[in-house]
Write a protein that holds these residues in place. Structure first.
Motif, short mmCIF file in Angstrom:
data_model
loop_
_atom_site.label_atom_id
_atom_site.label_comp_id
_atom_site.label_asym_id
_atom_site.label_seq_id
_atom_site.Cartn_x
_atom_site.Cartn_y
_atom_site.Cartn_z
N SER A 49 -11.32 -8.98 -11.20
CA SER A 49 -11.08 -9.12 -12.63
C SER A 49 -12.17 -9.96 -13.27
N LYS A 50 -12.19 -9.96 -14.59
CA LYS A 50 -13.16 -10.74 -15.34
C LYS A 50 -13.02 -12.23 -15.03
N TYR A 139 -0.90 -13.47 -21.76
CA TYR A 139 -0.12 -12.85 -22.82
C TYR A 139 1.29 -12.65 -22.29
N THR A 167 1.23 -11.77 -18.37
CA THR A 167 0.13 -11.17 -17.64
C THR A 167 -1.12 -12.02 -17.85
N GLY A 169 -5.43 -12.18 -18.07
CA GLY A 169 -6.64 -11.39 -18.29
C GLY A 169 -6.33 -10.05 -18.92
N ASN A 170 -7.00 -9.02 -18.45
CA ASN A 170 -6.81 -7.67 -18.96
C ASN A 170 -5.73 -6.96 -18.14
N PHE A 171 -4.53 -7.55 -18.15
CA PHE A 171 -3.38 -7.03 -17.42
C PHE A 171 -3.67 -6.92 -15.92
N HIS A 172 -4.20 -8.03 -15.35
CA HIS A 172 -4.51 -8.08 -13.93
C HIS A 172 -3.41 -8.75 -13.11
#
Length: 184
Positions: A49-50, A139, A167, A169-172
């Protein structure tokens, strides 16, 4: 970054005094501080992930303390801030901590439906004693159910059952939690 979190936590300790100062006789309380205890699991994806979390699929059960304050804007609309600190009790996560802003709508007599966005730091026990902290945006959404809305005869209650899912990051990751919060 840790200095920022500790400063925010110190400021949050002063909010209850401000809330009691706002509570005039016969008026609606605008500031509502709260504390709570929750438990749940946090499962990370097995992809990079980022946030740089290693692609291993870490997971863990945890216990979390939460403290915050809500501000009753107008009608059923509520905004607030909260801080969290979690300790892993089994699995790959040692601890997590973070801060988030919340927006919610009161439902029924005393329940709340909310969404939140913030920032979270995680330390993985699986990476060793002095491993670095991984961090990223968080989030979530949830509901706080009052006993007054679940068939109780009281007009309101200072205790709520809270259920939420977050969640990172980007839903990781997925992080379902449940517990009890008390406003004062």
């Amino acid at each position: 970054m840790k200095t920022l979190v500790f400063t925010a936590a110190a400021a949050a300790c002063l909010l209850p005094a401000a809330a009691f100062a706002q509570d005039d006789a016969g008026s609606t309380k605008r500031l509502e501080p709260y504390v709570g205890v929750m438990a749940g699991v946090h499962n990370y994806d097995s992809e990079t992930s980022k946030e740089g979390i290693p692609p291993v699929g870490y997971k863990g059960r945890m216990v979390e303390g939460v403290a915050g304050v809500n501000y009753n804007v107008a009608g059923p609309v509520v905004v607030g801030v909260e801080g969290t600190a979690s300790k892993g009790v089994s699995g790959d996560i040692d601890w997590e901590y973070g801060a988030a802003g919340r927006v919610g709508v009161k439902a029924g007599k005393d329940s709340l439906i909310f969404t939140k966005v913030g920032y979270q730091w995680t330390n993985f026990d699986a990476l060793g004693k002095d491993s670095r902290d991984y961090h990223g945006m968080t989030y979530g959404a949830g509901v706080e159910l009052s006993p007054a809305d679940m068939g109780g005869s009281a007009q309101s209650s200072s205790v709520r059952l809270r259920v939420q899912a977050d969640t990172t990051g980007n839903f990781h990751s997925i992080r379902p939690m449940a517990g009890v919060v008390a406003k004062f």
